[in-house]
Design an enzyme around this catalytic site. Sequence first.
Site, mmCIF file in Angstrom:
data_model
loop_
_atom_site.group_PDB
_atom_site.id
_atom_site.type_symbol
_atom_site.label_atom_id
_atom_site.label_comp_id
_atom_site.label_asym_id
_atom_site.label_seq_id
_atom_site.Cartn_x
_atom_site.Cartn_y
_atom_site.Cartn_z
ATOM 1 N N HIS A 102 0.053 12.134 -5.320
ATOM 2 C CA HIS A 102 -0.470 12.143 -3.947
ATOM 3 C C HIS A 102 0.668 11.917 -2.947
ATOM 4 C CE1 HIS A 102 -3.297 11.253 -0.626
ATOM 5 N NE2 HIS A 102 -2.306 10.470 -0.251
ATOM 6 N N GLU A 103 1.475 10.881 -3.201
ATOM 7 C CA GLU A 103 2.561 10.560 -2.257
ATOM 8 C C GLU A 103 3.632 11.637 -2.269
ATOM 9 O OE1 GLU A 103 0.410 7.511 -1.036
ATOM 10 O OE2 GLU A 103 2.192 8.348 -0.102
ATOM 11 N N GLU B 270 -3.116 14.931 3.406
ATOM 12 C CA GLU B 270 -3.624 14.109 2.292
ATOM 13 C C GLU B 270 -4.029 14.961 1.090
ATOM 14 O OE1 GLU B 270 -2.653 10.994 4.500
ATOM 15 O OE2 GLU B 270 -3.145 11.083 2.383
ATOM 16 N N TYR C 101 -8.928 11.519 4.849
ATOM 17 C CA TYR C 101 -9.158 11.521 3.401
ATOM 18 C C TYR C 101 -10.487 12.214 3.075
ATOM 19 C CZ TYR C 101 -5.448 8.078 3.609
ATOM 20 O OH TYR C 101 -4.252 7.437 3.860
ATOM 21 N N HIS D 258 2.933 14.394 0.050
ATOM 22 C CA HIS D 258 3.377 14.181 1.440
ATOM 23 C C HIS D 258 4.853 14.568 1.591
ATOM 24 C CE1 HIS D 258 -0.183 12.148 2.933
ATOM 25 N NE2 HIS D 258 -0.150 11.244 1.988
ATOM 26 N N HIS E 1 0.855 -1.196 0.000
ATOM 27 C CA HIS E 1 0.000 0.000 0.000
ATOM 28 C C HIS E 1 0.887 1.242 0.000
ATOM 29 C CE1 HIS E 1 -3.869 1.978 0.446
ATOM 30 N NE2 HIS E 1 -3.184 2.882 1.099
ATOM 31 N N ALA E 2 0.618 2.171 -0.915
ATOM 32 C CA ALA E 2 1.490 3.339 -1.106
ATOM 33 C C ALA E 2 1.646 4.132 0.187
ATOM 34 C CB ALA E 2 0.897 4.238 -2.187
ATOM 35 N N HIS F 63 -6.426 0.408 5.723
ATOM 36 C CA HIS F 63 -6.298 1.331 6.835
ATOM 37 C C HIS F 63 -6.882 0.781 8.115
ATOM 38 C CE1 HIS F 63 -5.854 3.475 3.132
ATOM 39 N NE2 HIS F 63 -5.276 4.475 3.765
HETATM 40 C C1 LIG Z 1 -2.556 6.725 -1.288
HETATM 41 C C2 LIG Z 1 -2.793 6.490 -0.051
HETATM 42 C C3 LIG Z 1 -1.678 6.443 0.947
HETATM 43 SE SE1 LIG Z 1 -1.697 7.907 2.172
HETATM 44 C C4 LIG Z 1 -4.171 6.172 0.451
HETATM 45 O O1 LIG Z 1 -4.261 5.327 1.320
HETATM 46 N N1 LIG Z 1 -5.273 6.803 -0.028
HETATM 47 C C5 LIG Z 1 -5.321 7.878 -1.021
HETATM 48 C C6 LIG Z 1 -6.788 7.966 -1.410
HETATM 49 C C7 LIG Z 1 -7.571 7.396 -0.269
HETATM 50 C C8 LIG Z 1 -6.621 6.405 0.426
HETATM 51 C C9 LIG Z 1 -6.926 4.977 0.011
HETATM 52 O O2 LIG Z 1 -6.207 4.447 -0.847
HETATM 53 O O3 LIG Z 1 -7.905 4.415 0.549
HETATM 54 ZN ZN LIG Z 2 -1.768 10.052 1.609
#
Ligand SMILES: C=C(C[SeH])C(=O)N1CCC[C@H]1C(=O)O
Ligand SMILES: [Zn+2]
Length: 598
Positions: free
Chosen positions: A351-352, A379, A491, A355, A321-322, A481
């Site tokens: 997005h990354e 975010e 988010y 950060h 997961h990024a 998460h």
């Molecule tokens: C890209 C990330 C790492 Se901070 C992320 O978890 N995001 C970005 C969008 C919403 C959420 C998800 O994937 O659920």
């Molecule tokens: Zn993020």
Amino acid sequence: ERAAEEAAGREYMRNLDELMAKANNKKTIASWNYESNLTTYNEEQLLKISLELAEDQKEYWKETMSYLWHEFEDEDLKRMFQKYSQLGTAALPEDLNERLIMAINNMQSNYAKATICDYKDRTKCDLHVEPDVTEIFANSNDAEELKYAWVEWHKAAGAPSKGNFTEYVQMDNEAAKLNGYDSVAEWWLGEYEEEDSEDQFAALWAQIKPLYEQIHAYVRRHLRLKYGEDVVSARGPIPAHLLGNIWAQTWNNVEKFTRPFPDKSDIDVTAALIAQNFTALKMFKTAEEFFTSLNLQPMTDTFWEKSIIEKPDDGREMVCHASAWDFYDGEDFRIRQCTTITDAFFKTTHHEMGHIQYYQQYKDQPVVYRAGANPGFHEAVGDVIALSVATPKHLRVMGLLEDGPDDLESNINQLYKMGLDKIVFLPFGYILDLFRYGVFRGTTTPNEYNCHFWQLRESLQGVEPPVPRTEEDFDPAAKYHISADVEYMRYYISYIIQFQFHRTLCQLAGEYTPGDSSNLLSNCDIYRSTAAGDALGKMLQMGSSRPWPDAMEAITGQRKMDASGVLEYFAPLYDWLKAENERNNEFVGWEPSTVQYC
Ligand SMILES: C=C(C[SeH])C(=O)N1CCC[C@H]1C(=O)O
Ligand SMILES: [Zn+2]
């Protein structure tokens, strides 16, 4: 007397901050090593270092609390002491802290190692969520294959973590109480520093809901046309496996067969990226160039040396997961993501990198202020940039889209594509922590986790499970998460405030004037605008040194989060969807689900 005490306090704070920078660096390295290679050795190292650090923090905390910092005059010094007075999970007795760490590690590694078997070849059982399950939901049109993959993923990634999740809730709530909170819910809400944060979040949803119901009704119609009345009902929730994403959190992947004006040119960025021989590195370099075009910082040398931007092929188990990492030394910043060449990952890369940009902009703040003004700010940074990148205008600048008409129909198609990402996400972003607030507060008990989760999914998101669910299932943990103890309201907030930021930056860039319909907010590209970049950079440098309304005011002039940015950006789409749903006599909203899940 008090002046002397404050002076001593200031000196103490300076020393403590240096100590914490080194301690955080050590802990972050151990976390990075474990998540990048989920071996027993790396897990033991992380546990050992985490427990050692917690013991040290307990000692510092006693000294911190020996100062009469509540009576200090210097507001900034008081703010630092207030933040250090929050021990966090280190407040737990060592044995409970170990149980908490192990519960989270067990969930995190179960999620990372979860695999399903291929629908057609049941002997091939090495499909991970990235990239394999993600690709199935992006490309399959077979409702049976999608149902199979949905059920198998939730069985592999969700159900096994129910016990660990309950242990985690108990331990984390214990820590919350030791920090003066009734439960983890109030601890997490405390990060938004306002008494009425929960009411604010609910008010934002009330602003957005009418817009969401319209796009929901429109998509349900087109899914019904594609899969038939007995798979997608006319007035019920939408089955969650047909929306192009394993969690149904964004619906971009149904765009290609649900577009308002199908005969207009398609903007398939993925195909263009592949055609232009984009690699993961080229994506990162392209994203970096957008930031530097705004007079923001390039990535550091260490970033390019130590980031992991593709899944290593040495067979290791890792967290794909990024994520973006700050090592608290002003130089070492990293991204870890298992990049594939898709439009989605092009967005994620921005997005990354948002950060990382935030980390770099606030790197000279005291460690205790090296955080977002509130978690939603962190975010939003990269997404604000990605709003410009996603415009047809910018995609043409990058040669990723051939010239085309800029007429109303193309504009509605573009807004619809953005709406499948940004409008659709909002109820999902809202419910994940509505669920966990209930769990932490005890209004949702372990024997009703799944029932309450799906009640929220149905009532706010208008989706339903493709098959009946029981309490043998634990579908929340099938989302990263939840398995990784990452707060999620950030988010939901981000997807609202990023449009407030975008609106201001577009005006600074001379790309948008409120009320002037010749320059739509959704066609604004701030690329190369140092005026926009300087305003953004100044806000980012603040970190969490001031309450977030000060940071919001610094960039937008407002002190409130509100959905006016979202509503202004999507206004033309909202009008079109309302007319379209009326024209088709489409039922807006949804009746109760007939699927058994409680
Ligand atoms: C890209 C990330 C790492 Se901070 C992320 O978890 N995001 C970005 C969008 C919403 C959420 C998800 O994937 O659920
Ligand atoms: Zn993020």
